[in-house]
Structures are given as structure tokens and as C-alpha cells.
Design a protein around this motif. Sequence first.
Motif, PDB file in Angstrom:
ATOM      1  N   GLY A 126     -21.645   0.330 -36.033  1.00 28.98           N
ATOM      2  CA  GLY A 126     -20.913  -0.923 -35.864  1.00 28.98           C
ATOM      3  C   GLY A 126     -19.482  -0.915 -36.330  1.00 28.98           C
ATOM      4  N   TYR A 127     -19.001   0.225 -36.803  1.00 30.73           N
ATOM      5  CA  TYR A 127     -17.615   0.315 -37.243  1.00 30.73           C
ATOM      6  C   TYR A 127     -16.696   0.638 -36.067  1.00 30.73           C
ATOM      7  CZ  TYR A 127     -18.000  -0.019 -42.329  1.00 30.73           C
ATOM      8  OH  TYR A 127     -18.175  -0.483 -43.603  1.00 30.73           O
ATOM      9  N   GLN A 128     -15.495   0.066 -36.109  1.00 35.17           N
ATOM     10  CA  GLN A 128     -14.444   0.484 -35.201  1.00 35.17           C
ATOM     11  C   GLN A 128     -13.688   1.602 -35.897  1.00 35.17           C
ATOM     12  OE1 GLN A 128     -11.737  -2.621 -34.110  1.00 35.17           O
ATOM     13  NE2 GLN A 128     -11.270  -1.694 -32.120  1.00 35.17           N
ATOM     14  N   THR A 129     -13.446   2.721 -35.208  1.00 33.71           N
ATOM     15  CA  THR A 129     -12.915   3.920 -35.868  1.00 33.71           C
ATOM     16  C   THR A 129     -11.605   4.374 -35.231  1.00 33.71           C
ATOM     17  OG1 THR A 129     -14.257   5.333 -34.425  1.00 33.71           O
ATOM     18  CG2 THR A 129     -15.215   4.711 -36.548  1.00 33.71           C
ATOM     19  N   ALA A 130     -10.727   4.954 -36.068  1.00 27.88           N
ATOM     20  CA  ALA A 130      -9.434   5.428 -35.571  1.00 27.88           C
ATOM     21  C   ALA A 130      -8.946   6.598 -36.408  1.00 27.88           C
ATOM     22  CB  ALA A 130      -8.401   4.296 -35.617  1.00 27.88           C
ATOM     23  N   TRP A 131      -8.198   7.494 -35.769  1.00 29.45           N
ATOM     24  CA  TRP A 131      -7.489   8.591 -36.453  1.00 29.45           C
ATOM     25  C   TRP A 131      -6.079   8.618 -35.894  1.00 29.45           C
ATOM     26  CZ3 TRP A 131     -10.008  12.900 -39.357  1.00 29.45           C
ATOM     27  CH2 TRP A 131      -9.064  13.824 -39.857  1.00 29.45           C
ATOM     28  N   VAL A 132      -5.109   8.526 -36.787  1.00 26.22           N
ATOM     29  CA  VAL A 132      -3.701   8.524 -36.396  1.00 26.22           C
ATOM     30  C   VAL A 132      -2.972   9.620 -37.175  1.00 26.22           C
ATOM     31  CG1 VAL A 132      -1.548   7.202 -36.325  1.00 26.22           C
ATOM     32  CG2 VAL A 132      -3.743   6.035 -35.937  1.00 26.22           C
ATOM     33  N   GLY A 133      -2.181  10.456 -36.458  1.00 22.23           N
ATOM     34  CA  GLY A 133      -1.364  11.454 -37.141  1.00 22.23           C
ATOM     35  C   GLY A 133      -1.883  12.869 -36.996  1.00 22.23           C
ATOM     36  N   LYS A 134      -1.813  13.615 -38.093  1.00 23.59           N
ATOM     37  CA  LYS A 134      -2.182  15.036 -38.049  1.00 23.59           C
ATOM     38  C   LYS A 134      -3.703  15.197 -37.966  1.00 23.59           C
ATOM     39  CE  LYS A 134      -1.115  19.516 -40.034  1.00 23.59           C
ATOM     40  NZ  LYS A 134      -0.277  20.275 -40.961  1.00 23.59           N
ATOM     41  N   TRP A 135      -4.138  15.996 -37.016  1.00 17.56           N
ATOM     42  CA  TRP A 135      -5.548  16.312 -36.784  1.00 17.56           C
ATOM     43  C   TRP A 135      -5.777  17.797 -37.043  1.00 17.56           C
ATOM     44  CZ3 TRP A 135     -10.328  14.506 -35.857  1.00 17.56           C
ATOM     45  CH2 TRP A 135     -11.231  15.245 -35.100  1.00 17.56           C
ATOM     46  N   HIS A 136      -5.022  18.653 -36.355  1.00 20.21           N
ATOM     47  CA  HIS A 136      -4.945  20.090 -36.631  1.00 20.21           C
ATOM     48  C   HIS A 136      -6.292  20.792 -36.621  1.00 20.21           C
ATOM     49  CE1 HIS A 136      -3.534  23.621 -39.344  1.00 20.21           C
ATOM     50  NE2 HIS A 136      -3.243  23.871 -38.075  1.00 20.21           N
ATOM     51  N   LEU A 137      -7.056  20.588 -35.547  1.00 18.86           N
ATOM     52  CA  LEU A 137      -8.356  21.246 -35.453  1.00 18.86           C
ATOM     53  C   LEU A 137      -8.559  21.946 -34.110  1.00 18.86           C
ATOM     54  CD1 LEU A 137     -10.617  18.664 -37.301  1.00 18.86           C
ATOM     55  CD2 LEU A 137     -10.289  21.054 -37.932  1.00 18.86           C
ATOM     56  N   GLY A 138      -7.489  22.090 -33.323  1.00 19.89           N
ATOM     57  CA  GLY A 138      -7.591  22.860 -32.089  1.00 19.89           C
ATOM     58  C   GLY A 138      -8.227  22.137 -30.924  1.00 19.89           C
ATOM     59  N   SER A 139      -9.047  21.134 -31.203  1.00 20.26           N
ATOM     60  CA  SER A 139      -9.685  20.322 -30.179  1.00 20.26           C
ATOM     61  C   SER A 139      -9.140  18.901 -30.308  1.00 20.26           C
ATOM     62  CB  SER A 139     -11.200  20.346 -30.365  1.00 20.26           C
ATOM     63  OG  SER A 139     -11.524  20.039 -31.712  1.00 20.26           O
ATOM     64  N   LEU A 140      -9.575  18.017 -29.446  1.00 15.31           N
ATOM     65  CA  LEU A 140      -9.150  16.627 -29.538  1.00 15.31           C
ATOM     66  C   LEU A 140     -10.253  15.793 -30.176  1.00 15.31           C
ATOM     67  CD1 LEU A 140      -7.323  16.213 -26.097  1.00 15.31           C
ATOM     68  CD2 LEU A 140      -6.312  16.520 -28.371  1.00 15.31           C
ATOM     69  N   PRO A 141      -9.885  14.703 -30.850  1.00 21.99           N
ATOM     70  CA  PRO A 141     -10.870  13.921 -31.616  1.00 21.99           C
ATOM     71  C   PRO A 141     -11.988  13.329 -30.756  1.00 21.99           C
ATOM     72  CG  PRO A 141      -8.632  13.355 -32.275  1.00 21.99           C
ATOM     73  CD  PRO A 141      -8.516  14.208 -31.057  1.00 21.99           C
ATOM     74  N   VAL A 142     -13.154  13.270 -31.362  1.00 26.93           N
ATOM     75  CA  VAL A 142     -14.326  12.613 -30.784  1.00 26.93           C
ATOM     76  C   VAL A 142     -14.923  11.724 -31.881  1.00 26.93           C
ATOM     77  CG1 VAL A 142     -16.685  12.984 -29.941  1.00 26.93           C
ATOM     78  CG2 VAL A 142     -14.837  14.437 -29.113  1.00 26.93           C
ATOM     79  N   GLY A 143     -15.513  10.597 -31.496  1.00 24.92           N
ATOM     80  CA  GLY A 143     -16.113   9.710 -32.486  1.00 24.92           C
ATOM     81  C   GLY A 143     -15.171   8.618 -32.955  1.00 24.92           C
ATOM     82  N   PHE A 144     -14.065   8.438 -32.227  1.00 22.63           N
ATOM     83  CA  PHE A 144     -13.077   7.435 -32.607  1.00 22.63           C
ATOM     84  C   PHE A 144     -12.798   6.507 -31.425  1.00 22.63           C
ATOM     85  CE2 PHE A 144     -12.386  11.138 -35.253  1.00 22.63           C
ATOM     86  CZ  PHE A 144     -12.310  10.583 -36.525  1.00 22.63           C
ATOM     87  N   ASP A 145     -12.746   5.213 -31.713  1.00 18.61           N
ATOM     88  CA  ASP A 145     -12.390   4.249 -30.685  1.00 18.61           C
ATOM     89  C   ASP A 145     -10.927   4.381 -30.286  1.00 18.61           C
ATOM     90  OD1 ASP A 145     -14.901   2.547 -30.501  1.00 18.61           O
ATOM     91  OD2 ASP A 145     -14.497   2.456 -32.644  1.00 18.61           O
ATOM     92  N   PHE A 146     -10.115   4.802 -31.247  1.00 18.78           N
ATOM     93  CA  PHE A 146      -8.692   5.003 -30.972  1.00 18.78           C
ATOM     94  C   PHE A 146      -8.221   6.242 -31.699  1.00 18.78           C
ATOM     95  CE2 PHE A 146      -4.263   4.638 -32.343  1.00 18.78           C
ATOM     96  CZ  PHE A 146      -3.625   4.447 -31.130  1.00 18.78           C
ATOM     97  N   TRP A 147      -7.381   7.030 -31.035  1.00 16.59           N
ATOM     98  CA  TRP A 147      -6.714   8.129 -31.724  1.00 16.59           C
ATOM     99  C   TRP A 147      -5.383   8.436 -31.058  1.00 16.59           C
ATOM    100  CZ3 TRP A 147      -5.917  12.302 -28.540  1.00 16.59           C
ATOM    101  CH2 TRP A 147      -6.830  12.525 -27.498  1.00 16.59           C
ATOM    102  N   LYS A 148      -4.464   8.880 -31.890  1.00 16.28           N
ATOM    103  CA  LYS A 148      -3.155   9.350 -31.439  1.00 16.28           C
ATOM    104  C   LYS A 148      -2.741  10.406 -32.449  1.00 16.28           C
ATOM    105  CE  LYS A 148       0.914   7.370 -29.156  1.00 16.28           C
ATOM    106  NZ  LYS A 148       0.319   7.500 -27.818  1.00 16.28           N
ATOM    107  N   VAL A 149      -2.654  11.655 -32.005  1.00 18.90           N
ATOM    108  CA  VAL A 149      -2.530  12.758 -32.960  1.00 18.90           C
ATOM    109  C   VAL A 149      -1.366  13.685 -32.623  1.00 18.90           C
ATOM    110  CG1 VAL A 149      -4.988  12.714 -33.526  1.00 18.90           C
ATOM    111  CG2 VAL A 149      -4.187  14.211 -31.689  1.00 18.90           C
ATOM    112  N   LEU A 150      -0.883  14.361 -33.666  1.00 18.36           N
ATOM    113  CA  LEU A 150       0.137  15.384 -33.507  1.00 18.36           C
ATOM    114  C   LEU A 150      -0.485  16.642 -32.900  1.00 18.36           C
ATOM    115  CD1 LEU A 150       1.707  15.093 -37.073  1.00 18.36           C
ATOM    116  CD2 LEU A 150       2.752  14.253 -34.961  1.00 18.36           C
TER     117      LEU A 150
END
Length: 523
Positions: A126-150
Motif C-alpha cells: 500500500g505504499y507509494q514508492t519513488a527513487w530520485v537521483g543516483k541509482w548506479h546499478l546498471g539496470s533501471l529501477p523496478v518496484g517504484f511508482d516513480f523514478w528519475k535517475v542519473l
Amino acid sequence: MQTRKISLKFLSFILVFLYLFLGTDFVLLAQNRQEKRPNIIFIFSDDHAYQAISAYGSKLAQTPNIDRIAREGAILTNALITNSICGPSRATLLTGKYSHMNGYKVNEKKFDVTQQIFPALLQKSGYQTAWVGKWHLGSLPVGFDFWKVLPGQGQYYNPDLIGQKGDTTRVNGYVTDIITDLSLNWLKERDQSKPFFMVVGEKATHREWLPDLQDLGAYDDVDFPLPANFFDDYKNRIAAGKQDMTIDKTMLLRQDLKVHADYEKDGMYKRFTPEQKKIFSDYYENKISKDFDDKKLTGEALVKWKYQRYIKDYLSTAKSLDRNIGKMLDYLDQSGLSKNTVVIYASDQGFYLGEHGWFDKRFIYEESLKTPFVIRYPGVIKPGTTVEQLILNIDWAPTLLNIAGTKIPADIQGTSFLPLLHTPQVTKTPWRKGAYYHYYEFPQPHHVYPHFGIRTKRYKLAYFYGGADSWELYDLEKDPTEISNVYGAPGYESIGLDLKAELKSLMIQYKDTDALEILNLAK
């Protein structure tokens, strides 16, 4: 009526029984069922050393906003990393598992986002999730309603950012400001009917330490003292003597310290606007490079000059980081969110600020093993709390799930330390006596040999392999700067044997079969 009275008495008995046996976890469980689940903001920096944070007693710089989180909540004085390097630390945050279990042992690989990660569990609960900024894992984020990454490491000035549609756009400005603004925009536009979890992924304070324009020269009037072991001779420590991460030999004058930087060819400067380039180059050419040319330094004097420039650029870069954390805290106050929002500040690992003559991380030694971690949880964590137990970054995910009232999967290797945040000085909560560490990346980029080890309250035992096959043992009470390897020394024989046995037990517990095989062959 008589039956009703008996039922109420019985229910009261059950509640008291549960409290006595489950303690504060039961109280929190009851609260989570009755109250709004807390929001969570995790501010996650890169390479920010605890020695550079005034809440940890640093005399190098003041960090009032990070200090505020500690003052209004808790500070962890022994927050440890299981593999001190950027990408693997992020993978451990996401999974609650050691590198050998989540599959991400070294940098610049592709993290498997199809595996279980805790933000996806929060999302399902039930949580709304987001990742903003540095991710640095070679793949793109999963498990987030919103993301915008370097992309990758990202850039300090006018960085590119990847959006959820796969689009990459350049945003003008300084990266720390941009990440904060994007994070605040998401907070304002989110679905306010749901609790939220957000990671604010900072690029700072990663190499090459480009400060914000307003922070150029912030520490130029300060002459920083050299760390006591700056001129370490690495006696009786094979791996330490063969590394390639010294301020003396490894740190580059042009790239790292901006001495006569090439503003036309170097990619990180080609992105500057003319206005940015003028201010930046005026400072580094007309002041810093001129100072370097005028002094004509060599030998030890040159090494000391390089240290001063390194630490001043590093701390100036961190200045924007702390300022933007303050901006985030101010917004939470002004919006009324602070009352029900957990705020965490941590770095992906520690960093060397001249200790042993180094920069970077990787080693099991204290400066890179320990990372800053402060947490504020209004109404739950008593302001001014200090947690001294050995906390590992495998514990972060289960703790966040615990705070959110979300079930912790059995295969997560960490343990929630939420009970320690309630009564850390008098708690009877059983906790680990030894912390297990395993580093892999070799030989590039800094020629740090792979090694594993155990850290207890007083001692540290490590085994380096892959060519530097050797044991190291430190008595942290007598030798806090870790320059005296006492492995096999008189009086430490039984301590070494006991630590080896405990190390083996932890390898079995955490299923590190490769390390166990190496240990069994080690002499």
C-alpha cells in the motif's frame, strides 16, 4: 453482562501477556493497525565519510542539518557495511542480503531487478514508492511508482536524467539542488491517500568532488591537520602496502584537484554553461593552479598540498549536500509531514579522508567499514538516542519493512533493529556480537585484494586472498587507527583462534560457501 465483564478481563489479561512477551514490537504493531502508517524518506549519499560529519564528532566541518536528524532522533555509531563499494552497497540496501546472495559483488555490472527487493514489498502493501537521483546499478529501477535517475555515476553539473519512459533529458543546474527539487516536486504531487517511501539518491560526495559554485573556496582559510597515520608505512600488512589509492601516487592533479584542468576536452567540463565555466575556471586557474605553480612543491610538501586540496574540495562538495538536506527538512515541517515521516540519512559506505594516506574505500578498516546512519522517527525514537550495537546494511531493509508494518520475508539475511531504537541503552533484545564482511573487486580500479573478516566490539580479524594471502588482527581498543597487526603476536593467539571460529560460523550462517572454502585452505 457478567459474561461481558469476564470477556473484558480476559482480553486485558491477553494484552498484558502479549506486551510482556513481545514488548515494544507489540505496541508498535497495535499502533500500526490503529494509526496512519509512517512515511519514510531515505536520503542516501555516496562516499560521505562519518569523519566529515559533526554529529560524529568531526572537527573538519559542521553539518547542521544531518546533525539535526541525529539530535531529533538516533545516531548509529557502529553502522557497518558488508562490502564497502557503491553498487554492491545499494544492492544490499534493496535486498537485505549479502553480495554473494543478491548476485552483485562488484561495480559496473547489471543488478538483477527481478529478484525480491523491499520497495516492491512496500508497494504491494500500500505504499507509494519513488527513487530520485543516483541509482548506479546498471539496470533501471523496478518496484517504484516513480523514478528519475542519473545514468551511471552521473554528473555534478547539468546532469542527464533517465525517466520512466526511457527518455534521457539534460537538466541545467547543480546535481544536488536538482535531486532535491525533483524529490520535493514528487512529494507535492504524490497520491496523498497513501503513505510513501522515497529514496533521495545523492551523487555527492563521489570523486571528482566538484563543489557547487557558491561553495568554491569555502574552506580555503582552513589548514586541516593531517590524520595521525597519514604517513603509514604499511608494515606487516601486505594488502595495505600493495593498494593503489594513495593521495601521493594515485590522486591526479588535473582530474581530481583541477590543477590546469582541460575545460575544452574533459567531458565533465564540456557540459558547463559559459557562465558556470567562467566562475569555476577563474577559481581553479587563477587561484589554485597559480598557487600550485608558484610553490613548485616536491616530495612530502607536495603530498601535503594535495591533501589540503582534496579535503577542501571534498568538504565543499558536502556543504551543498547538508544544505539540501536542510531544505528537505524545512519542507516537511512547513507541509506538516514531519509529524508522521521517518527521515534517514546514510551513505553507501565510509571513505578515507587521508587516513593511511588514502582516499576511496573498499578495505575492512574502520573508515570505509563504518558509514554514517542517523534516523528520526517522531513519537517512537527518543531524541538524542545513541545506538552502539553492530548494525549492518543487510539490516536496513528489514528495519524499513518493520517500520512500515510490512511482513519481513524469511530469506532476508538482516534483522530489524527497530527494537534497538526504542531503548538502546537498556534493551534486552539479543543482538549480534560479530559483524561479517566480504569484499571482492580486484585488481581494478585500486588494486585492493579481496578479503573477508569479522568485526566485534573490540577486535577485527581479516583474511586477504587472491595473491596477498595473509591474516590481520587488530585490537581496536589499543590501536584504533589500525596500524599494528597483532595476528600471531604473544597474548593474541587464543583471540585469533576464537575469532576464526566465529568467522567460520558466520560464513555458514550467511551461506558464503566460496569464502568458507577459502577459509578452510587458509594457513
